[in-house]
Write an enzyme that holds these catalytic residues in place. Structure first.
Site: not given
Ligand code: PGA
Length: 255
Positions: A9, A11, A100, A102, A172, A178, A217
């Site tokens: 992903n 983003k 997601h 976010e 997640e 992140g 992560s």
């Molecule tokens: P990350 O993001 O691996 O940077 O923690 C995962 C995601 O948002 O799907």
């Protein structure tokens, strides 16, 4: 054994020229015939931004699947700034992320919205990758299971039963996205088990083919351990998928 899924992903990252150079590095890795065995034993996909989808598709190795980061819950019409499921189909998108954290947080997407997106995607044969997960507060208050069950219940309401096995679920934990803080193997294993049990309560034996991913992560160092955890059918990778070398290492870590 079913193939594990390694999904990236991106983003809101990467210009078109960044995409060209990522695809170039990836292509040179995949040109090496000895890597065929590695790429053929997994399902790999990447979610660039909407504006990068076509460019990515035109430059990446054909074995890498195209993923959209979101979709409108409406078929068409007065939705300025939105992209419809038919538009994703025009671009030959295979998967679409929904729910997601976010998008839930910054665009105030609700389980009800996600449910509409899920059912619309399935009706148009794009595979939904439904993201679920708890906040740090909920985790600390031992509310994880209740939160996940509510998300599954509401996001998968009225789903076409004949297609439920197409849905991919990405667990997640929001506190792991992140942050560099991965959930422990124990937590991941327990959550996968309880998600599986709950899905089987909802959809009986039809649920046994639903793939469960872990995200939060995941990187080139911890991927092997995570992918070896019982019940993990793959990973959803944010930051580490931006780097072709790191992402390739993660792909190589699949079972
Ligand atoms: P990350 O993001 O691996 O940077 O923690 C995962 C995601 O948002 O799907």
């Amino acid at each position: 054994m079913a193939k594990q899924l390694i999904l990236g992903n991106w983003k809101m990252n990467k210009s078109l020229s960044d995409i060209t150079s990522f695809c170039g590095s990836f292509k040179s890795v995949l040109k090496d015939k000895k890597n065929d065995a590695i790429i053929n034993k997994v399902i790999v996909g990447i979610a660039p931004t909407f504006t990068g989808l076509t460019h990515f598709k035109n430059h990446i190795d054909h074995r890498i699947h195209l993923i959209a980061q979101n979709v409108s819950d409406q078929i068409s019409g007065a939705r300025t700034g939105q992209i419809s499921v038919d538009m994703l189909n025009d671009l030959r998108v295979d998967y679409c992320l929904i729910g997601h954290s976010e998008v839930r947080q910054y665009l105030h997407e609700t389980n009800h919205d996600i449910n509409k997106k899920n059912n619309l995607l399935l009706s148009k044969n794009i595979i939904p990758v439904l993201c679920i997960g708890e906040t740090l507060d909920e985790f600390e208050q031992h509310k994880t299971q209740a939160v996940l069950q509510k998300q599954l219940n509401e996001c998968l309401a009225d789903v076409d039963f004949s297609k439920i096995d197409k849905v991919v679920i990405a667990y997640e934990p929001i506190w792991a996205i992140g942050t560099g803080k991965t959930a422990t193997n124990e937590i991941i294993k327990d959550c996968m088990k309880s998600i599986k049990q709950y899905l089987s309560h909802l959809f009986a034996s039809k649920s046994s083919h639903i793939k469960l991913l872990y995200g939060g992560s995941v990187n080139e160092i911890n991927a092997k351990d995570i992918l070896a955890i019982e019940g993990v059918d793959g990973v959803l990778v944010g930051g580490a998928s931006l780097d072709p070398q790191k992402f390739w290492t993660i792909i190589q870590s699949a079972k």
